[in-house]
Write an enzyme that holds these catalytic residues in place. Structure first.
Site: not given
Ligand code: TIU
Length: 217
Positions: A132, A202, A157-158, A162, A24, A72, A129
């Site tokens: 997002k 994680q 971005v961002t 997205c 995007d 987007e 698309k």
């Protein structure tokens, strides 16, 4: 196979099965007067990604490796835009309203297209698309399967919207994702910092993170 010193640990990818996914990088998000600014955002926060990403795309292309771009946006009749998304933004500066670059986030409009600095090269895929994430209601999965792609380097971005949605979706589908920290941007410095931490925490809960300068082909 290149190995990148990434967080939380080394990221190894095969050049034959890896694509660069550029999310995007559209005028409506990056240029003053577009949709991003209509939501009250500071577009200058995104523009620092342009130079490093342009340089990385040049290197990636020179190695003969594939780039997939996303945009987007919505159909001119807005039939693919959920009501809550339409109602966001200042009145008269919502999706589909006339803006400085044509109708905001509408396919075919000038503002919906990718910024000049990062224009797709002939033959590179551009995935449109409505959401997002880059997998929802698109041909992306099919493109990756047909191209034998198993790993993604992700820019655009961002970061927390997205890029996150797409990387989470890709991870669930079994694609290994390295997010290029200097080539992703958020309107909010705090979200940029924490957004990147969330990916690599994680033990790399849904991906890896490194600067593009750490990738040596
Ligand atoms: N507003 C915001 O942060 N992002 C979006 O609306 N779309 C993307 O992230 N591309």
């Amino acid at each position: 196979m290149p190995t990148v010193e990434a967080r939380p640990g080394p990221f190894t990818f095969a050049e034959t099965s890896t694509a660069l996914l550029v999310i995007d990088m559209q005028r409506d998000f990056l240029e003053p007067g577009g949709f991003g600014e209509s939501l009250g955002n500071d577009v200058s926060q995104l523009r620092r990604t342009i130079a490093p990403l342009a340089a990385f795309m040049t290197t990636w292309r020179a190695a003969g490796l594939p780039i997939i771009h996303t945009r987007e946006g919505h159909l001119p009749d807005l039939s693919d835009c959920p009501p809550a998304k339409l109602e966001r933004g200042a009145p008269s500066k919502r999706i589909g309203d006339p803006g400085a670059f044509g109708r905001i986030l509408i396919r075919g409009e000038y503002g919906h297209d990718i910024i000049d600095e990062l224009r797709p090269a002939p033959g590179e895929a551009v995935v449109d698309k409505p959401g997002k994430g880059a997998f929802y209601a698109t041909e992306l999965q099919d493109l990756l399967e047909k191209g034998g792609i198993r790993s993604l380097l992700v820019a655009g971005v961002t970061t927390e919207v997205c890029v996150h949605t797409t990387v989470r979706e890709a991870n669930d589908r079994g694609y290994e994702c390295l997010v290029l920290a200097d080539c992703v941007g958020s309107y909010f410095p705090e979200f940029q910092r924490v957004g990147l931490q969330m990916i690599a925490a994680q033990g790399g809960i849904f991906g890896w993170v490194a600067d593009s300068t750490s990738v040596r082909l």
